[in-house]
Design a protein around this motif. Structure first.
Motif, short mmCIF file in Angstrom:
data_model
loop_
_atom_site.label_atom_id
_atom_site.label_comp_id
_atom_site.label_asym_id
_atom_site.label_seq_id
_atom_site.Cartn_x
_atom_site.Cartn_y
_atom_site.Cartn_z
N THR A 222 0.80 -1.23 0.00
CA THR A 222 0.00 0.00 0.00
C THR A 222 0.84 1.28 0.00
O THR A 222 0.33 2.34 -0.37
CB THR A 222 -0.94 0.03 1.22
OG1 THR A 222 -0.16 -0.09 2.42
CG2 THR A 222 -1.94 -1.11 1.16
N ASP A 225 4.16 2.71 -3.61
CA ASP A 225 3.99 3.75 -4.63
C ASP A 225 4.32 5.13 -4.07
O ASP A 225 4.99 5.94 -4.72
CB ASP A 225 2.56 3.72 -5.18
CG ASP A 225 1.51 3.90 -4.09
OD1 ASP A 225 1.79 3.59 -2.92
OD2 ASP A 225 0.39 4.35 -4.42
N SER A 245 -4.72 10.42 -3.22
CA SER A 245 -4.69 9.24 -2.34
C SER A 245 -5.57 9.43 -1.13
O SER A 245 -6.25 8.50 -0.67
CB SER A 245 -3.25 8.96 -1.89
OG SER A 245 -2.42 8.65 -2.98
N LEU A 328 -7.35 5.93 -8.51
CA LEU A 328 -7.08 5.48 -7.15
C LEU A 328 -8.35 5.09 -6.41
O LEU A 328 -8.37 4.14 -5.63
CB LEU A 328 -6.33 6.57 -6.37
CG LEU A 328 -4.88 6.81 -6.79
CD1 LEU A 328 -4.29 8.00 -6.05
CD2 LEU A 328 -4.03 5.57 -6.53
N LEU A 365 4.04 -5.84 -8.24
CA LEU A 365 3.99 -4.38 -8.06
C LEU A 365 5.36 -3.73 -8.15
O LEU A 365 5.53 -2.68 -8.78
CB LEU A 365 3.36 -4.07 -6.69
CG LEU A 365 3.26 -2.59 -6.31
CD1 LEU A 365 2.26 -1.87 -7.21
CD2 LEU A 365 2.85 -2.45 -4.85
N TRP A 385 -1.83 0.42 -9.19
CA TRP A 385 -2.58 0.17 -7.95
C TRP A 385 -3.97 -0.36 -8.27
O TRP A 385 -4.46 -1.30 -7.64
CB TRP A 385 -2.65 1.47 -7.17
CG TRP A 385 -3.67 1.51 -6.06
CD1 TRP A 385 -4.81 2.23 -6.03
CD2 TRP A 385 -3.63 0.79 -4.82
NE1 TRP A 385 -5.50 2.02 -4.86
CE2 TRP A 385 -4.81 1.13 -4.09
CE3 TRP A 385 -2.74 -0.12 -4.25
CZ2 TRP A 385 -5.08 0.61 -2.84
CZ3 TRP A 385 -3.03 -0.64 -3.00
CH2 TRP A 385 -4.18 -0.28 -2.31
N ASN A 389 -5.59 -4.36 -7.35
CA ASN A 389 -6.79 -4.58 -6.55
C ASN A 389 -7.89 -5.29 -7.32
O ASN A 389 -8.69 -6.05 -6.74
CB ASN A 389 -7.30 -3.25 -6.00
CG ASN A 389 -6.45 -2.76 -4.85
OD1 ASN A 389 -6.47 -3.33 -3.77
ND2 ASN A 389 -5.68 -1.71 -5.09
#
Length: 485
Positions: A222, A225, A245, A328, A365, A385, A389
């Protein structure tokens, strides 16, 4: 509150200073690694003990043992941040208008804030394990108002500086921690004085180790990035990413109380072997989260530019951030839908699955960020991201339901996920065809509120459990009105 006052913070402090606040948020998340699974363990064990007889003394000993360890870890965290302040201000963060001394002083104050905010997690977990969410939520509401509104008054009336902002955050954080600690000890069952017991750690170490492993990989997943972007981008550019974010993370504020309330109940139902009730709660809580985050996430993603402009009245900020917000927040939406399945795994004590899933995601990632960020910057990180997910939902649920509640997989996919998500997308897509930009600010705001309300209603109607509960509530109200008349 954290959303409402962001434009005011940026107005008084500037986008570079807000980038530093975003770095502060990343610091807090980074040091979650040192939790070692203690907060989740405390939550789980208190919930299990609450349905056992003659467990008052063991509960109090458990709380003292784990909170003592937590305080020691918190002190270590504060020292690490304080000793790193000079290096971070001169060699890590890139600033144009903020001098290194200002940044260093801000980081020193961050060290104390992180220490006390760190302790809030363990006390809150204990209160949730006792199912005292009403008290906890009341404290959060009051403190959030004090933290946000007070910071605005400090910046406006006293000093529009980073030092004043973080000084106020420190005062409120210490107060918040003291209230939670007092509340937890007050609600614990009455017994003799609590004692530090090493034997308690022997009983729970397996779950703690599993949770610590999950925390480690989740932290990397998490925050990687943000860590990479804080090094590559300027504080101004990182400020825009931090803003996006923060908006995406606001979804977790809407759903985390639900997951927190469900987790101890999962533990109780598993302990007393009530599987049918467990299945019902699993789907009902998943649908409840869906009715909250699907309208919010889809609506914000479709209207991100309009919302940012209405929120900040800053065209440049809206142009720089709206695509980041859209990517995001959709990623956060898919991640949020994994909360209830994750709580179910922890309630069964199955920690290895989440660890391996997150570890596999990190293997994907890390090279993706190292390749994508230098070429595509913040947008590349946001797209990666989102992809990670989506993979969680498509792959993770498949494997989880092979072991836990195997007959419930397709009900989760179809009724808890696909139908409400499709409903939110269809209704919002239709609303997007209309042009609202040429109207007044009031009419634009009214249009957005109407759209979000309509989407919420349609999604609720598409979920069987939540729709049924809504009709029950309305029937009860109708009956009460008839009785009064």
């Amino acid at each position: 509150m954290s959303l409402a006052f962001v434009p005011v913070y940026i107005h008084f402090l500037g986008i570079e200073a807000y980038g530093l606040i975003g770095f502060f948020t990343t610091l807090i998340a980074m040091f979650a690694l040192l939790d070692m699974g203690l907060s989740a363990t405390l939550n789980r064990e208190i919930a299990k003990l609450s349905v056992q007889t003659e467990s008052a003394q063991k509960t109090r000993d458990l709380v003292l043992t784990i909170t003592t360890i937590y305080w020691l870890i918190g002190i270590v965290i504060g020292c690490i941040i304080a000793l790193s302040a000079s290096f971070i201000s001169t060699h890590w963060l890139k600033s144009v208008s903020l001098n290194t001394q200002t940044i260093e002083h801000a980081i020193m104050m961050m060290a104390f804030i992180v220490l006390f905010q760190w302790m809030q997690g363990i006390y809150a977990s204990g209160l949730i394990g006792l199912q005292k969410s009403v008290f906890l939520n009341g404290v959060v509401i009051i403190v959030a108002t004090l933290r946000g509104g007070g910071a605005v008054l400090v910046l406006w009336l006293i000093s529009p500086t980073l030092q004043a902002f973080f000084a106020w955050q420190l005062i409120v954080t210490v107060l918040h921690t003291l209230i939670l600690a007092t509340g937890l000890w007050r609600y614990l069952p009455v017994a003799q004085s609590a004692r530090f017991q090493f034997s308690i750690l022997k009983d729970i170490w397996r779950f703690m180790v599993g949770m610590n492993a999950i925390t480690l990989v989740s932290l990397v997943l998490t925050q990687l990035d943000k860590i990479i972007l804080s090094k590559i981008l300027t504080l101004e550019a990182f400020g825009y990413y931090s803003l996006a974010s923060m908006i995406a993370a606001s979804l977790y504020r809407a759903i985390s109380p639900i997951a927190a309330a469900v987790f101890p109940r999962f533990n109780q139902l598993i302990t007393i072997n009530k599987e049918l009730e467990l299945k019902r709660l699993y789907h009902k809580s998943s649908q409840l989260i869906a009715t909250i985050i699907f309208p919010l996430a889809i609506g914000i993603a479709f209207f991100s530019y309009e919302i940012l402009w209405l929120w900040t009245h800053n065209q440049q900020m809206a142009e720089q951030s709206y695509l980041l917000v859209s990517l995001l927040i959709i990623g956060a939406m898919f991640n949020g839908m994994m909360n209830i399945p994750y709580m179910l795994q922890l309630a069964y004590g199955w920690t290895t699955f989440s660890f391996y899933m997150n570890f596999l995601a990190i293997l994907v990632l890390t090279p993706a960020l190292l390749i994508g960020v230098p070429y595509y910057g913040a947008l590349g990180a946001a797209a990666i991201w989102l992809s990670i997910n989506v993979g969680y939902v498509l792959v993770g649920i498949q494997f989880m339901h092979k072991r836990l509640l195997p007959t419930e997989k397709w009900q989760w996919y179809i009724y808890d996920m696909l139908i409400p998500l499709s409903t939110a997308c269809i209704v919002t897509s239709i609303a997007k065809f209309f042009n609202y930009t040429g109207t007044s600010i009031f009419l634009q705001l009214l249009a957005l509120i109407s759209i979000f309300s309509l989407v919420f209603f349609c999604v609720i109607m598409s979920t069987s459990y939540i729709r049924s509960d809504l009709f029950k509530i309305l029937n009860k109200l109708r009956f009460r009105l008839l009785v009064k008349n």
